[in-house]
Design an enzyme around this catalytic site. Structure first.
Site, mmCIF file in Angstrom:
data_model
loop_
_atom_site.group_PDB
_atom_site.id
_atom_site.type_symbol
_atom_site.label_atom_id
_atom_site.label_comp_id
_atom_site.label_asym_id
_atom_site.label_seq_id
_atom_site.Cartn_x
_atom_site.Cartn_y
_atom_site.Cartn_z
ATOM 1 N N SER A 132 76.578 81.119 69.117
ATOM 2 C CA SER A 132 76.274 81.606 67.773
ATOM 3 C C SER A 132 75.240 80.784 67.029
ATOM 4 O O SER A 132 74.517 81.321 66.179
ATOM 5 C CB SER A 132 77.559 81.659 66.935
ATOM 6 O OG SER A 132 78.156 80.372 66.830
ATOM 7 N N HIS A 144 78.738 87.722 69.766
ATOM 8 C CA HIS A 144 77.316 87.816 69.432
ATOM 9 C C HIS A 144 76.499 88.527 70.507
ATOM 10 O O HIS A 144 75.270 88.491 70.465
ATOM 11 C CB HIS A 144 76.753 86.417 69.176
ATOM 12 C CG HIS A 144 77.295 85.787 67.934
ATOM 13 N ND1 HIS A 144 76.753 85.983 66.689
ATOM 14 C CD2 HIS A 144 78.371 84.972 67.755
ATOM 15 C CE1 HIS A 144 77.450 85.322 65.787
ATOM 16 N NE2 HIS A 144 78.440 84.690 66.409
ATOM 17 N N LYS A 167 79.969 92.067 63.504
ATOM 18 C CA LYS A 167 78.554 91.735 63.714
ATOM 19 C C LYS A 167 77.787 93.014 64.069
ATOM 20 O O LYS A 167 77.366 93.738 63.182
ATOM 21 C CB LYS A 167 78.449 90.633 64.760
ATOM 22 C CG LYS A 167 79.178 89.361 64.283
ATOM 23 C CD LYS A 167 79.302 88.327 65.334
ATOM 24 C CE LYS A 167 80.054 87.110 64.800
ATOM 25 N NZ LYS A 167 81.491 87.392 64.490
#
Length: 392
Positions: free
Chosen positions: A179, A207, A238
């Site tokens: 990240s 991610h 996300k």
């Protein structure tokens, strides 16, 4: 409680005190954020595919909110396991090609709950030094031995695997994309070591899910090792633009987690409106390949511009583009200077990253235009030169 004030003063003197960043409202335009009365280009968000304000997601959440109410009312094991959960988990298992899936309230609870449910005393967890804090804390809660290997150093990992062959249970856990650095784990090699040493393998796709792989299934899918992964974890906060997390795996794994994962057992379930919003986002993630293509194109161009200007930029091809500054005070000056010029770019400092590696963590979204990204890169490069962070 004077000790608190003294420690906070020390953090402030070292340019390490954290502050909550307020904004007058949620972003008014995709890719932007409103701070006070100023609209800033948001280069700090994890909304990689630009879905956080998608009308289809919002409309679905509104419809469910009116029909099902504002809250779930209880934990999933009491009365909170409403119908949207069942529908979503069936879809997630089909999406990932797994036997079963389980939705958690967020990624932190998923990682801490899964790891502490799988291992305990007399066990060992092998964890990359750059793994997310939720993984580190999950290992701590488990009371298993924590064998940290140097970042992406497979030789170091294998040495640790050899050293701990006497342990009862062994788990390798890694972020797929890290990240704060934006680079990828050596997943193919990890799968090989998992087979060789008879360990479990857990991959956190927070991610990378939605971004990589066919229909956004993640980096494990793109590399063809998804069936080597015993515990596949990802988030909805996300690329999906909503909130929550999931774990995919065997039916046995999911049954075990329902009985042993304390953050799932003892937390109130997500509201039904959030769960149906996730389902709407999943449809978009699966169908709209153009968002991934646009994201990678923008990220490659942006990364190239900063490298050419002379910044120290992290490796990888993800939409996470860290610019390493080093000094804590200097990175704060850089962040504030960019904010004055209309760019939201947050300074990341220890202990989130190692000492001496303070950075601006830029992150792009498919909602940005070519013009916005090019203009931002020009401003960032000019500002870096003005502050003496790069030399032309």
């Amino acid at each position: 409680m004077d000790w608190m004030e003294k420690e906070l003063e020390r953090l402030n003197d070292a340019s390490l005190e954290r502050l909550l960043r307020g904004s007058a409202a949620t972003p008014q335009l995709p890719g932007y954020t409103l701070r006070g009365e100023r609209l800033l280009l948001n280069l700090a968000s994890n909304d990689y595919l630009g879905l956080a304000q998608h009308p289809a997601i919002i409309d679905q959440m509104r419809e469910t909110l009116l029909a099902e109410g504002s809250g779930s009312g209880a934990s999933r094991l009491v009365t909170g396991n409403r119908w949207p959960y069942i529908v979503l988990e069936e879809r997630l298992s089909r999406w990932q090609g797994s036997e079963a899936a389980l939705v958690f309230a967020n990624g932190y609870m998923a990682n801490s709950g899964v790891i502490s449910a799988l291992v305990g005393r007399n066990d060992v967890v092998f964890s990359d030094r750059f793994n997310h804090a939720s993984i580190v804390d999950g290992i701590g809660l488990s009371r298993a031995e924590h064998a940290r290997y140097r970042h992406n150093d497979m030789e170091h990992l294998e040495a640790l695997l050899n050293k701990h062959q006497d342990k009862r249970r062994k788990l390798i856990v890694t972020d797929a994309v890290f990240s704060m650095d934006g680079d990828a784990a050596s997943l193919v090699k990890l799968a090989e070591l998992k087979r060789k040493y008879g360990t479990m393998l857990m991959v956190d796709e927070a991610h990378s899910g939605g971004i990589y792989g066919e229909c956004g299934r993640g980096l494990c899918n793109e590399l063809g090792i998804q069936h080597e992964v015993d515990i596949h974890m990802g988030t909805f906060s996300k690329s999906f633009g909503v909130y929550g997390a999931y774990v995919c795996g065997s039916r046995t794994l999911i049954r075990w987690l329902v009985n042993k994962a304390r953050p799932l057992i003892y937390s109130t379930a997500l509201p039904p409106s959030i769960v149906t919003g996730i389902a709407a986002a999943l449809s978009l993630v699966e169908a709209e390949q153009w968002r991934r293509e646009r994201l990678f194109s923008l990220s490659a161009s942006f990364r190239s511009r900063l490298l050419h200007a002379g910044f120290k930029v992290g490796t990888g091809n993800s939409p996470i583009v860290p610019v390493i500054v080093g000094d804590n005070e200097a990175v704060l000056r850089f962040s504030k200077a960019l904010e004055r010029k209309g760019i939201e770019a947050v300074a990341i400092r220890p202990p989130t990253v190692p000492e001496g590696t303070a950075r601006i963590r830029f992150s792009l979204t498919a909602a940005h235009s070519d013009k916005e990204v090019n203009n931002a890169a020009e401003i960032i490069c000019a500002t870096g030169h003005q502050l003496g962070l790069i030399r032309r």
